[in-house]
Motif scaffolding. Sequence first.
Motif, PDB file in Angstrom:
ATOM      1  N   ASP A 100       0.838  -1.244   0.040  1.00  0.00           N
ATOM      2  CA  ASP A 100      -0.194  -0.139  -0.104  1.00  0.00           C
ATOM      3  C   ASP A 100       0.824   1.293   0.084  1.00  0.00           C
ATOM      4  O   ASP A 100       0.442   2.197  -0.861  1.00  0.00           O
ATOM      5  CB  ASP A 100      -0.763   0.068   1.434  1.00  0.00           C
ATOM      6  N   THR A 101       1.863   1.255   0.846  1.00  0.00           N
ATOM      7  CA  THR A 101       2.886   2.461   0.902  1.00  0.00           C
ATOM      8  C   THR A 101       4.108   1.600   1.250  1.00  0.00           C
ATOM      9  O   THR A 101       4.415   0.815   1.631  1.00  0.00           O
ATOM     10  CB  THR A 101       2.416   3.269   2.145  1.00  0.00           C
ATOM     11  N   LYS A 113      16.366   2.954  -1.106  1.00  0.00           N
ATOM     12  CA  LYS A 113      16.314   1.988  -0.207  1.00  0.00           C
ATOM     13  C   LYS A 113      15.143   1.924   0.544  1.00  0.00           C
ATOM     14  O   LYS A 113      14.830   2.608   1.427  1.00  0.00           O
ATOM     15  CB  LYS A 113      17.643   2.214   0.683  1.00  0.00           C
ATOM     16  N   PRO A 114      14.151   0.861   0.524  1.00  0.00           N
ATOM     17  CA  PRO A 114      13.036   0.888   1.161  1.00  0.00           C
ATOM     18  C   PRO A 114      13.217   0.534   2.775  1.00  0.00           C
ATOM     19  O   PRO A 114      14.043  -0.113   3.127  1.00  0.00           O
ATOM     20  CB  PRO A 114      12.368  -0.329   0.717  1.00  0.00           C
ATOM     21  N   LEU A 115      12.780   1.266   3.529  1.00  0.00           N
ATOM     22  CA  LEU A 115      12.853   1.306   5.135  1.00  0.00           C
ATOM     23  C   LEU A 115      11.783   0.498   5.768  1.00  0.00           C
ATOM     24  O   LEU A 115      12.028  -0.623   6.661  1.00  0.00           O
ATOM     25  CB  LEU A 115      13.024   2.443   5.644  1.00  0.00           C
ATOM     26  N   ALA A 116      10.493   0.620   5.374  1.00  0.00           N
ATOM     27  CA  ALA A 116       9.228  -0.079   5.728  1.00  0.00           C
ATOM     28  C   ALA A 116       8.135  -0.032   4.895  1.00  0.00           C
ATOM     29  O   ALA A 116       8.148   0.986   4.060  1.00  0.00           O
ATOM     30  CB  ALA A 116       8.961   0.613   7.026  1.00  0.00           C
ATOM     31  N   ALA A 117       7.165  -0.972   5.103  1.00  0.00           N
ATOM     32  CA  ALA A 117       6.198  -1.117   4.265  1.00  0.00           C
ATOM     33  C   ALA A 117       4.874  -1.013   4.774  1.00  0.00           C
ATOM     34  O   ALA A 117       5.005  -1.378   5.997  1.00  0.00           O
ATOM     35  CB  ALA A 117       6.328  -2.325   3.324  1.00  0.00           C
ATOM     36  N   ASN A 118       3.785  -0.713   4.035  1.00  0.00           N
ATOM     37  CA  ASN A 118       2.381  -0.713   4.553  1.00  0.00           C
ATOM     38  C   ASN A 118       2.104   0.144   5.822  1.00  0.00           C
ATOM     39  O   ASN A 118       1.313  -0.079   6.674  1.00  0.00           O
ATOM     40  CB  ASN A 118       1.805  -1.993   4.688  1.00  0.00           C
ATOM     41  N   ILE A 119       3.052   1.251   5.782  1.00  0.00           N
ATOM     42  CA  ILE A 119       2.716   2.351   6.864  1.00  0.00           C
ATOM     43  C   ILE A 119       1.420   3.168   6.576  1.00  0.00           C
ATOM     44  O   ILE A 119       1.244   3.323   5.328  1.00  0.00           O
ATOM     45  CB  ILE A 119       3.827   3.130   7.002  1.00  0.00           C
ATOM     46  N   SER A 120       0.668   3.399   7.775  1.00  0.00           N
ATOM     47  CA  SER A 120      -0.443   4.262   7.544  1.00  0.00           C
ATOM     48  C   SER A 120      -0.275   5.666   8.302  1.00  0.00           C
ATOM     49  O   SER A 120      -1.262   6.365   8.245  1.00  0.00           O
ATOM     50  CB  SER A 120      -1.680   3.529   7.782  1.00  0.00           C
ATOM     51  N   LEU A 121       0.650   5.749   9.076  1.00  0.00           N
ATOM     52  CA  LEU A 121       0.810   6.951  10.047  1.00  0.00           C
ATOM     53  C   LEU A 121       2.226   7.192  10.365  1.00  0.00           C
ATOM     54  O   LEU A 121       2.961   6.260  10.705  1.00  0.00           O
ATOM     55  CB  LEU A 121      -0.044   6.827  11.364  1.00  0.00           C
ATOM     56  N   GLU A 145       3.244  13.058   2.522  1.00  0.00           N
ATOM     57  CA  GLU A 145       2.254  13.249   1.335  1.00  0.00           C
ATOM     58  C   GLU A 145       2.601  12.585   0.215  1.00  0.00           C
ATOM     59  O   GLU A 145       1.677  12.177  -0.461  1.00  0.00           O
ATOM     60  CB  GLU A 145       2.384  14.598   1.239  1.00  0.00           C
ATOM     61  N   LEU A 146       3.889  12.380  -0.041  1.00  0.00           N
ATOM     62  CA  LEU A 146       4.251  11.837  -1.167  1.00  0.00           C
ATOM     63  C   LEU A 146       3.988  10.316  -1.266  1.00  0.00           C
ATOM     64  O   LEU A 146       3.903   9.520  -2.348  1.00  0.00           O
ATOM     65  CB  LEU A 146       5.825  11.870  -1.451  1.00  0.00           C
ATOM     66  N   ILE A 147       4.203   9.842  -0.067  1.00  0.00           N
ATOM     67  CA  ILE A 147       3.483   8.236  -0.235  1.00  0.00           C
ATOM     68  C   ILE A 147       2.197   8.050   0.222  1.00  0.00           C
ATOM     69  O   ILE A 147       1.708   6.882   0.263  1.00  0.00           O
ATOM     70  CB  ILE A 147       4.565   7.335   0.807  1.00  0.00           C
ATOM     71  N   GLY A 148       1.475   9.068   0.495  1.00  0.00           N
ATOM     72  CA  GLY A 148       0.025   8.949   0.627  1.00  0.00           C
ATOM     73  C   GLY A 148      -0.361   8.405   2.070  1.00  0.00           C
ATOM     74  O   GLY A 148      -1.379   7.557   2.183  1.00  0.00           O
ATOM     75  N   VAL A 149       0.230   8.925   3.269  1.00  0.00           N
ATOM     76  CA  VAL A 149      -0.081   8.208   4.494  1.00  0.00           C
ATOM     77  C   VAL A 149      -0.464   9.624   5.600  1.00  0.00           C
ATOM     78  O   VAL A 149       0.014  10.816   5.241  1.00  0.00           O
ATOM     79  CB  VAL A 149       0.827   7.314   5.384  1.00  0.00           C
ATOM     80  N   GLN A 150      -1.187   9.451   6.602  1.00  0.00           N
ATOM     81  CA  GLN A 150      -1.422  10.466   7.574  1.00  0.00           C
ATOM     82  C   GLN A 150      -0.025  10.731   8.290  1.00  0.00           C
ATOM     83  O   GLN A 150       0.676   9.870   8.564  1.00  0.00           O
ATOM     84  CB  GLN A 150      -2.640  10.147   8.397  1.00  0.00           C
ATOM     85  N   ALA A 151      -0.245  12.052   8.767  1.00  0.00           N
ATOM     86  CA  ALA A 151       0.989  12.377   9.879  1.00  0.00           C
ATOM     87  C   ALA A 151       0.568  13.067  10.810  1.00  0.00           C
ATOM     88  O   ALA A 151      -0.487  13.831  10.736  1.00  0.00           O
ATOM     89  CB  ALA A 151       2.124  13.087   8.883  1.00  0.00           C
TER      90      ALA A 151
END
Length: 333
Positions: A100-101, A113-121, A145-151
Amino acid sequence: MPRRRLSQRQIERIRAIQDRRRRRLEERTTDVMEQLDDAEPRAGRVVVRHGSNLAVEDDQGQVHHCLLRRNIGQPVCGDRVVWQPTGTAAGVVTALQPRDTVLSRPDYGGRDKPLAANISLIIVVVAPRPAPSGYLVDQYLVAAELIGVQALILANKMDLIDPPERGAFLQAFAHYPAIGYPLLPVSVKQDPQLEALRPHLAERTSILLGQSGVGKSSIVQALMPDRDIQIGRLSKATGLGRHTTSASTCYRLANGGHLIDSPGVRSFRLGAISRSQLEQGFREFAPFLGHCRFADCSHRHEPGCALRAACEQGIIAPQRMESFHHLAGLAAG
């Protein structure tokens, strides 16, 4: 020194030894694949990875030590995977599910380099000491914003300052709630349960970002008083030992959420992005993008700049415009 030539008999012996090793590897591979053919594929989440060793959590919360099948990609903490058992609490990851993200940072070669996946916040942590940097906060928010998650912004260590200082400190971040980023003042010492933060974590996968010294470790410990127990459970199930604490780890929270604790975010920074992408990372810019007189407007001195007009009208905070120009300069460099 000249190399010693091997006799024909020695060459044949070496070949025979290599053939035996290849046959043993093929037999083990065949055994594993036969087990996979008989095993029902299962869904899981990567909670720790160290090399080709993965700790995979199933739907029931049980952790399994899995090996990574070749040529299926590079899973990271938080990835959803398909795995198949090969024994008690053991298995093989056979496929990656779509993400998802994904949160990435550039490596030393400039590649993402990916650090973590499927984060939502994403939780951006600031504190009075060390003094926060506005452009660093905005860098984290642009990434969200660029990966489309809340903050949200977590103002930690509020116990270190008196009421007047507290008011001034929070006022420096007052423009963020107005554009949709909650600002939560907390103190782990005064509120060990962090009650203001917990509702935001429910049923989400969250990650903490922030400068060194802002108290991220204390926040993790406050949110997960059983962290040492979870680490022990992962170490026992996977045999990863100390790598369980040195690698990115996805922990279960009591409210159904997950928290990713990642050493990789200590030096997090944006990768190579275009000016257009950077503009999109500032959410309050959206109504004004495309309305400048010049298509290649830098939003500095050009006449007819829609963003500067919005800033002069108080719609865009001056601090955010300053951060935009700072990050644009870094991207250009």
